[in-house]
Design a protein around this motif. Structure first.
Motif, PDB file in Angstrom:
ATOM      1  N   TYR A  19       0.727  -1.594  -0.236  1.00  0.00           N
ATOM      2  CA  TYR A  19       0.259  -0.296   0.280  1.00  0.00           C
ATOM      3  C   TYR A  19       1.231   1.172   0.111  1.00  0.00           C
ATOM      4  CZ  TYR A  19       1.296   0.268   4.597  1.00  0.00           C
ATOM      5  OH  TYR A  19       2.511  -0.183   5.530  1.00  0.00           O
ATOM      6  N   ALA A  20       0.663   2.290  -0.993  1.00  0.00           N
ATOM      7  CA  ALA A  20       0.733   3.869  -0.245  1.00  0.00           C
ATOM      8  C   ALA A  20       0.465   4.165   0.558  1.00  0.00           C
ATOM      9  CB  ALA A  20       0.195   4.464  -1.509  1.00  0.00           C
ATOM     10  N   PRO A  21       1.649   4.474   1.799  1.00  0.00           N
ATOM     11  CA  PRO A  21       1.795   5.321   3.165  1.00  0.00           C
ATOM     12  C   PRO A  21       1.153   6.597   3.076  1.00  0.00           C
ATOM     13  CG  PRO A  21       4.123   4.360   2.794  1.00  0.00           C
ATOM     14  CD  PRO A  21       3.376   4.503   1.315  1.00  0.00           C
ATOM     15  N   SER A  22       0.706   6.506   4.095  1.00  0.00           N
ATOM     16  CA  SER A  22       0.136   7.817   4.341  1.00  0.00           C
ATOM     17  C   SER A  22       0.243   8.077   6.507  1.00  0.00           C
ATOM     18  CB  SER A  22      -1.257   7.891   4.462  1.00  0.00           C
ATOM     19  OG  SER A  22      -1.460   8.176   2.853  1.00  0.00           O
ATOM     20  N   ALA A  23       1.448   8.665   6.412  1.00  0.00           N
ATOM     21  CA  ALA A  23       1.928   9.387   7.957  1.00  0.00           C
ATOM     22  C   ALA A  23       2.003  10.569   8.208  1.00  0.00           C
ATOM     23  CB  ALA A  23       2.988   8.272   8.265  1.00  0.00           C
ATOM     24  N   LEU A  24       1.880  10.827   9.101  1.00  0.00           N
ATOM     25  CA  LEU A  24       1.743  12.594   9.133  1.00  0.00           C
ATOM     26  C   LEU A  24       2.550  12.872  10.532  1.00  0.00           C
ATOM     27  CD1 LEU A  24      -1.405  13.508   6.703  1.00  0.00           C
ATOM     28  CD2 LEU A  24       1.457  13.520   6.000  1.00  0.00           C
ATOM     29  N   VAL A  25       3.506  14.341  10.333  1.00  0.00           N
ATOM     30  CA  VAL A  25       3.308  15.078  12.017  1.00  0.00           C
ATOM     31  C   VAL A  25       2.681  16.304  11.373  1.00  0.00           C
ATOM     32  CG1 VAL A  25       4.952  15.794  13.952  1.00  0.00           C
ATOM     33  CG2 VAL A  25       5.353  13.810  12.467  1.00  0.00           C
ATOM     34  N   LEU A  26       1.664  16.658  12.372  1.00  0.00           N
ATOM     35  CA  LEU A  26       1.074  17.496  12.659  1.00  0.00           C
ATOM     36  C   LEU A  26       1.171  18.353  14.166  1.00  0.00           C
ATOM     37  CD1 LEU A  26      -3.027  15.596  12.226  1.00  0.00           C
ATOM     38  CD2 LEU A  26      -1.355  16.683  10.662  1.00  0.00           C
ATOM     39  N   THR A  27       0.998  19.834  13.965  1.00  0.00           N
ATOM     40  CA  THR A  27       1.439  20.683  14.830  1.00  0.00           C
ATOM     41  C   THR A  27       0.466  21.590  14.898  1.00  0.00           C
ATOM     42  OG1 THR A  27       2.924  21.769  13.793  1.00  0.00           O
ATOM     43  CG2 THR A  27       4.447  20.195  14.960  1.00  0.00           C
ATOM     44  N   VAL A  28       0.743  21.935  16.236  1.00  0.00           N
ATOM     45  CA  VAL A  28      -0.513  23.796  16.618  1.00  0.00           C
ATOM     46  C   VAL A  28       1.216  24.997  17.125  1.00  0.00           C
ATOM     47  CG1 VAL A  28      -2.065  24.982  17.689  1.00  0.00           C
ATOM     48  CG2 VAL A  28      -2.630  23.236  16.337  1.00  0.00           C
ATOM     49  N   GLY A  29       1.017  25.518  16.539  1.00  0.00           N
ATOM     50  CA  GLY A  29       2.481  26.641  17.857  1.00  0.00           C
ATOM     51  C   GLY A  29       2.150  27.471  17.824  1.00  0.00           C
ATOM     52  N   LYS A  30       2.383  28.286  18.906  1.00  0.00           N
ATOM     53  CA  LYS A  30       1.972  30.243  18.950  1.00  0.00           C
ATOM     54  C   LYS A  30       3.052  30.968  18.198  1.00  0.00           C
ATOM     55  CE  LYS A  30       0.049  30.257  23.773  1.00  0.00           C
ATOM     56  NZ  LYS A  30      -0.798  31.398  23.931  1.00  0.00           N
ATOM     57  N   GLY A  31       2.016  31.623  16.967  1.00  0.00           N
ATOM     58  CA  GLY A  31       3.240  32.524  16.636  1.00  0.00           C
ATOM     59  C   GLY A  31       3.189  32.709  15.473  1.00  0.00           C
ATOM     60  N   GLN A  32       3.252  33.524  14.676  1.00  0.00           N
ATOM     61  CA  GLN A  32       2.821  34.083  13.460  1.00  0.00           C
ATOM     62  C   GLN A  32       3.449  33.626  12.119  1.00  0.00           C
ATOM     63  OE1 GLN A  32       2.886  38.032  12.537  1.00  0.00           O
ATOM     64  NE2 GLN A  32       3.477  39.173  14.161  1.00  0.00           N
ATOM     65  N   ARG A  33       4.281  32.737  12.221  1.00  0.00           N
ATOM     66  CA  ARG A  33       5.261  32.262  11.322  1.00  0.00           C
ATOM     67  C   ARG A  33       5.061  30.604  12.056  1.00  0.00           C
ATOM     68  NH1 ARG A  33       9.444  35.924   9.338  1.00  0.00           N
ATOM     69  NH2 ARG A  33      10.022  36.031  11.087  1.00  0.00           N
ATOM     70  N   PRO A  34       4.736  29.396  10.851  1.00  0.00           N
ATOM     71  CA  PRO A  34       4.682  28.217  11.344  1.00  0.00           C
ATOM     72  C   PRO A  34       6.304  28.008  11.250  1.00  0.00           C
ATOM     73  CG  PRO A  34       3.511  28.090   9.519  1.00  0.00           C
ATOM     74  CD  PRO A  34       4.460  29.957   9.745  1.00  0.00           C
ATOM     75  N   ALA A  35       7.791  29.128  10.410  1.00  0.00           N
ATOM     76  CA  ALA A  35       8.722  28.015  10.612  1.00  0.00           C
ATOM     77  C   ALA A  35       9.774  28.550  13.035  1.00  0.00           C
ATOM     78  CB  ALA A  35       9.898  28.558  10.213  1.00  0.00           C
ATOM     79  N   THR A  36       8.920  29.998  13.052  1.00  0.00           N
ATOM     80  CA  THR A  36       9.863  30.153  13.964  1.00  0.00           C
ATOM     81  C   THR A  36       8.574  30.572  14.975  1.00  0.00           C
ATOM     82  OG1 THR A  36       8.633  32.488  13.365  1.00  0.00           O
ATOM     83  CG2 THR A  36      10.894  31.915  13.020  1.00  0.00           C
ATOM     84  N   ALA A  37       7.291  29.855  15.025  1.00  0.00           N
ATOM     85  CA  ALA A  37       6.301  29.722  15.927  1.00  0.00           C
ATOM     86  C   ALA A  37       6.658  28.897  17.179  1.00  0.00           C
ATOM     87  CB  ALA A  37       5.124  28.625  15.686  1.00  0.00           C
ATOM     88  N   THR A  38       6.461  28.358  18.941  1.00  0.00           N
ATOM     89  CA  THR A  38       6.621  27.641  19.637  1.00  0.00           C
ATOM     90  C   THR A  38       5.369  26.508  19.485  1.00  0.00           C
ATOM     91  OG1 THR A  38       7.524  29.587  21.014  1.00  0.00           O
ATOM     92  CG2 THR A  38       6.926  27.324  22.315  1.00  0.00           C
ATOM     93  N   VAL A  39       5.733  25.618  19.252  1.00  0.00           N
ATOM     94  CA  VAL A  39       4.522  24.098  19.191  1.00  0.00           C
ATOM     95  C   VAL A  39       4.662  23.161  20.226  1.00  0.00           C
ATOM     96  CG1 VAL A  39       5.415  22.258  18.343  1.00  0.00           C
ATOM     97  CG2 VAL A  39       6.250  23.371  16.890  1.00  0.00           C
ATOM     98  N   VAL A  40       3.242  23.765  20.985  1.00  0.00           N
ATOM     99  CA  VAL A  40       2.476  23.825  22.377  1.00  0.00           C
ATOM    100  C   VAL A  40       2.307  22.673  22.102  1.00  0.00           C
ATOM    101  CG1 VAL A  40       2.142  25.954  22.426  1.00  0.00           C
ATOM    102  CG2 VAL A  40       0.178  25.244  20.702  1.00  0.00           C
ATOM    103  N   ARG A  41       1.655  21.581  20.700  1.00  0.00           N
ATOM    104  CA  ARG A  41       1.013  20.854  20.670  1.00  0.00           C
ATOM    105  C   ARG A  41       1.563  19.988  19.678  1.00  0.00           C
ATOM    106  NH1 ARG A  41      -2.800  23.498  22.215  1.00  0.00           N
ATOM    107  NH2 ARG A  41      -4.025  23.694  20.022  1.00  0.00           N
ATOM    108  N   ALA A  42       1.557  18.350  19.347  1.00  0.00           N
ATOM    109  CA  ALA A  42       1.924  17.439  17.998  1.00  0.00           C
ATOM    110  C   ALA A  42       1.826  16.562  18.059  1.00  0.00           C
ATOM    111  CB  ALA A  42       3.428  17.820  17.992  1.00  0.00           C
ATOM    112  N   VAL A  43       1.363  16.073  17.449  1.00  0.00           N
ATOM    113  CA  VAL A  43       0.658  14.666  17.416  1.00  0.00           C
ATOM    114  C   VAL A  43       0.784  13.666  15.826  1.00  0.00           C
ATOM    115  CG1 VAL A  43      -1.404  15.104  18.440  1.00  0.00           C
ATOM    116  CG2 VAL A  43      -1.716  14.955  15.574  1.00  0.00           C
ATOM    117  N   THR A  44       1.094  12.504  15.870  1.00  0.00           N
ATOM    118  CA  THR A  44       1.084  11.991  15.111  1.00  0.00           C
ATOM    119  C   THR A  44      -0.459  11.626  14.727  1.00  0.00           C
ATOM    120  OG1 THR A  44       1.198   9.817  16.184  1.00  0.00           O
ATOM    121  CG2 THR A  44       3.253  10.985  15.494  1.00  0.00           C
TER     122      THR A  44
END
Length: 128
Positions: A19-44
């Motif tokens: 099968y073709a895999p589907s696996a992701l990491v999802l994050t929610v962070g505080k801040g205006q830009r994803p690259a510099t946001a402080t990650v406060v929650r993350a899940v797989t």
């Protein structure tokens, strides 16, 4: 199941039903830009071969992503008509990994957590 010969000459069962895999990491962070946001929650989140991961509702999240072909931007098109305050409390979200065998990398930012929920139509994907 077929067999495969290994380097030592012994036969082992070869995998079937690939099968073709589907696996992701999802994050929610505080801040205006994803690259510099402080990650406060993350899940797989893994959706193939079955729904699993640390996401609190992997079955619903995988169903929502499947409905939009794994396109996170289309989650924003889900119906949602929630009024929000104009509070400035920026939130950045990301989705990164593999969807049906193809590498994906997506991010978005919102003025506050309420706007995140309103813009994603009360989606389960970022409800963690």
């Amino acid at each position: 199941m077929g067999t495969a010969i290994t380097g030592t000459g012994t036969a082992q069962a070869a995998p079937t039903g690939l099968y073709a895999p589907s696996a992701l990491v999802l994050t929610v962070g505080k801040g205006q830009r994803p690259a510099t946001a402080t990650v406060v929650r993350a899940v797989t989140l893994a959706c193939a071969p079955g729904a699993s991961g640390s996401h609190p509702d992997p079955v619903a999240a995988c169903a929502e992503l499947s409905a939009v072909g794994g396109d996170f931007a289309r989650l924003q098109a889900l119906p949602g008509n929630r009024p929000c305050t104009r509070e400035w409390n920026p939130v950045s979200v990301t989705g990164e990994g593999v969807w049906q065998g193809k590498r994906v990398r997506w991010s978005a930012n919102y003025g506050n957590p309420c706007e995140l929920r309103a813009r994603t139509g009360e989606s389960t994907v970022f409800a963690f």
